[in-house]
Structure formats: structure tokens, C-alpha cells
Design an enzyme around this catalytic site. Structure first.
Site: not given
Ligand SMILES: Cc1cc2nc3c(=O)[nH]c(=O)nc-3n(C[C@H](O)[C@H](O)[C@H](O)COP(=O)(O)O)c2cc1C
Length: 411
Positions: A39, A41, A115, A202, A250, A347
Site C-alpha cells: 500500500p 498513500c 487497505q 495509526y 498489517r 519504493r
């Protein structure tokens, strides 16, 4: 214990293929290989909904050949976004908007995955390129008024314009219901895998870590209390999600530097998640910081693989290894050595979206182009054939004919 007998996640290879390119079957879902787009963002959403950017971004990753393509963290509530540009799935209309993406991803032979998350106290900031700078009152002139986040305890970390609201039991019920609604919308949107984002500091992770959870009711205190919210989210998503489709979860295997949540805690949590029907643990780390002796996870190649391995074997669950995976051999060895069941990249795929095809080539897959769309594969196969013809048969003649045409001695 919730089990499903139709899954075949075994990595035993009977096809002569590298393990990375063996299919992964879990419940009714069959991914063509074990490469996962992690995932990521994007901060290109409008009131939570996807834009052309997501179609381009996920489209290029899906055509690159990964077996499972995750969209970015998608907020279950409007206030559970980090920024005004974050993805969300909190409105009815979102389901059809995401359907465009899932249809396209599926057409490329990949499994569309979502996700679901909630930012909690990390809400109300600018995007990643602005280093998540907190929103201030004067951002209101750009239509970006700061808002109050939620948290297990009212601790303003990372610093935000407003102290986060300590969630009471009504708030907890509201957020659980938002997870339920978002899960149902994800089904309507055509996703085949749902992942709960319980990592990176989070909301769910905020409940887990003693650094951020100072409650003294049933949602705090010992590990049992601190896990309660994370497990209730698992149960909520499990209830709303089709029983023949996988659920991933996750987690941060360890907090960030100075944190308190450790690997043994994650093993305990993973066992409990498995009992509640979570099919796989996606093993990340970090996101909550404190002042203990806990060191940061050094950013070496494959920096979280050892966590995935420990959790896989100690909690007897399927895992994804992610973090610093860039080489085909490295990914293959993670699977060969039984350290994880899937490997995810983020990445490296921004650098090379066609990494799966290049990895297939590097690992000696007979037709590495097979993972690409046929329109690409066809032309690339032709080029390969031309190349070998030029080298093996007419090599010298072709070269000298061209040299003559170009009036050069070198080509
Ligand atoms: C641009 C970008 C956005 C990310 N967004 C998310 C996200 O939405 N959810 C999440 O769990 N991790 C997110 N991550 C973390 C990645 O999923 C991944 O775990 C991390 O980058 C390590 O993998 P890598 O070394 O292959 O990049 C993001 C990473 C990047 C680079």
C-alpha cells in the site's frame, strides 16, 4: 479457530518455476505470483475518492506483473484521513468510483486489494511532500481547516493543532461501525482482499502501544486490554467480508525508536488475530516513538524480514515480508528459506513498475514477458527473437550491412 480448507498457500514447487512465480491460492483467490504491491498513500484523492492519478499509478503497477495490487491506506471515516487529499471509502458513491480501479487491475490479471485504516491522532496534516506538517488555522483560507483527531488517550503526539479526543465507548462503537461500512463498500467496489491497517502509529497501533494508550478501562492497561480494539476491528471486518475471500492485517512488529510494543507482543497479537479469522499478517514496523531503550529498526536490505519470519513460525500464520526488498534473488530467497509466504515492494516499484517482469528474467523464467500485458509481451518477445536471430544467424552480415548504410565502422 476459523479455518478454510480450500486454501493452498503451500510453496512446494512442482512447476520448475522460481517460488516467486508460483501461484498463491488463499480461499477463493488465486494470485498468479507471490509479488505484492505494498500500500502506498498517494495524496491525490478528492473527498476520499480516487482520481485519474490512482488509475495511472495502480494501472502501471498492475500492468507491471505483480500478483496482488494494494491501493493506498483508505480511511473508513472522513476524519480518519491524515490529509484532505487522502483516500477514503466512507460514502456510498466511493464504491462505484473504486470499481473502475478494481476492474482495471483484474483485467491485467492481478488481484485488487484494499487497505482500510484510520489515522487517529495522526489526522489533520499536510501531505508527505510537506513532511506531514500539521494543519494550522490559517490553512482554512485554502479550504483546509485543521480538525480534531481521535485517540485512545489525549496525547498530542505527533503535535497537531488540536489535542486528540480520547475515545469514549460511543466513539469506539462509531469507528467500529465505520470499519464495518467500509468493508461492505469494499466488497461492492470489487476488491478481493481486504487488509486492516494496524501499523505505523495509526489508530489501531495507538491502542496497542503503551506509549500511546494510557487508558484504565477495558481498552487499556495490560496487553489484553490494549489488544481489545485491534481485535474488535478484526471481528468487525471478518463479519462484513465474504467468507471465501482473504483478510490480511498489517501490524508494526515493533514500535519506532524508544517505543514499548515489541516482537513478543506482536506474536501474541498475531495468534489472536488468527483465531479471529485473519488469514495473513503483513509485517511492518515503526510509527510510535518514545523514550525507552528500544532501538530504531536499521534500514538495511530486507529490514523487516526477520520479524515476518519470527511471527510466521511462532504464531503459525502466513506472513508478508516487506521493507528494503529490491532484488529478485533476495525475494526468492525469502520464500525459499521459509521466512514469509509473500513479498511486498513499495519504493522499488516506484523506480521500476515492471520489476516483476525483470525479476522473472533475472530468475530464469522461460518467458519473463508473460507477466506483462499481451500487447507489451508480444512486441518484447518479437524483439528478443530478432535479437537472437541477429546474434546467432545473420549477426555479422546484419552488422556490416548496417555499418555500410550508416557509413560507420561501429554500430
Ligand atoms: C509513497 C509511499 C506511501 C506509503 N503509504 C503506505 C500506506 O498507505 N499504508 C501502509 O501500510 N504503508 C505505506 N507505505 C509503506 C510501504 O507499504 C512499505 O511498507 C514501505 O515503504 C517499505 O517497503 P519498501 O522498502 O519496499 O519501500 C508507504 C510507502 C511509500 C513509499
Amino acid at each position: 479457530m476459523i479455518t478454510n480448507s480450500t486454501s493452498d498457500t503451500s510453496i512446494a514447487d512442482n512447476s520448475g518455476l522460481p517460488l516467486l512465480f508460483t501461484p498463491f491460492s488463499l480461499k477463493s483467490v488465486k494470485a498468479k505470483n507471490r509479488i505484492v504491491v505494498a500500500p502506498m498513500c498517494q495524496y491525490h484523492s478528492e473527498d476520499g475518492g480516487p482520481t485519474n492519478w490512482q488509475m495511472m499509478h495502480l494501472g502501471r503497477l498492475a500492468t507491471g506483473g505483480a500478483g496482488i495490487v494494494f491501493g493506498e491506506e483508505t480511511a473508513v471515516e472522513r476524519r480518519g484521513r491524515k490529509t484532505y487529499a487522502c483516500a477514503g471509502i466512507y460514502k456510498k458513491e466511493h464504491a462505484s468510483a473504486y470499481r473502475h480501479l478494481t476492474d482495471f487491475i483484474r483485467l491485467q490479471g492481478a488481484i485488487p486489494a484494499i487497505q482500510l485504516g484510520h489515522s487517529g491522532r495522526k489526522a489533520s496534516c499536510h501531505t508527505a511532500v510537506a513532511d506531514w506538517r500539521p494543519l494550522r488555522d490559517d490553512d482554512a483560507k485554502d479550504g483546509m481547516s485543521p480538525w480534531q483527531g481521535l485517540a485512545p488517550s489525549a496525547i498530542n503526539q505527533p503535535p497537531r493543532r488540536f489535542l486528540p479526543k480520547e475515545m469514549d465507548h460511543d466513539d469506539i462503537r462509531t469507528v467500529l461501525n465505520a470499519f464495518r461500512e467500509a468493508t461492505l463498500r469494499s466488497v461492492d467496489a470489487g476488491y478481493e482482499i481486504v487488509e486492516v491497517h494496524g501499523a505505523h502509529g495509526y489508530l489501531i497501533h495507538q491502542f496497542l502501544s503503551p506509549v500511546s494508550n494510557h487508558r484504565n478501562d477495558g481498552y487499556g492497561g495490560d496487553i489484553k486490554g490494549r489488544m481489545r480494539f485491534a481485535l474488535e476491528v478484526a471481528e468487525t471486518v471478518y463479519d462484513a467480508w465474504p467468507k471465501d475471500k482473504p483478510i490480511f492485517y498489517r501490524i508494526s512488529a515493533v514500535d519506532g525508536e524508544g517505543g514499548k510494543w515489541g516482537l513478543e507482543d506482536s506474536i501474541t497479537l498475531s495468534r489472536e488475530l488468527k483465531v479471529r479469522g485473519m488469514d495473513l499478517i503483513d509485517v511492518s514496523s515503526g510509527g510510535i516513538f518514545g523514550d525507552t531503550e528500544m532501538p530504531p529498526v536499521p534500514r538495511v536490505p530486507g529490514y523487516q524480514v526477520a520479524f515476518a519470519e519470527r511471527i510466521k513460525h511462532s504464531a503459525d500464520v502466513l506472513t508478508i515480508a516487506v521493507g528494503g526488498i529490491t532484488e529478485a534473488e533476495q525475494a526468492e530467497n525469502i520464500l525459499k528459506e521459509g521466512k514469509a509466504d509473500l513479498v511486498a515492494l513499495a519504493r522499488e516499484l516506484l523506480w521500476n513498475a515492471d520489476w516483476p517482469a525483470h525479476a522473472a528474467d533475472a530468475l530464469g523464467v522461460k518467458d519473463p514477458f508473460e507477466v506483462l500485458p499481451e500487447e507489451y509481451a508480444h512486441r518484447l518477445r518479437q524483439r528478443e527473437a530478432q535479437k537472437s536471430m541477429a546474434i546467432n544467424q545473420g549477426g555479422k552480415e546484419t552488422k556490416s550491412a548496417w555499418n555500410k548504410l550508416l557509413d560507420r565502422t561501429e554500430l
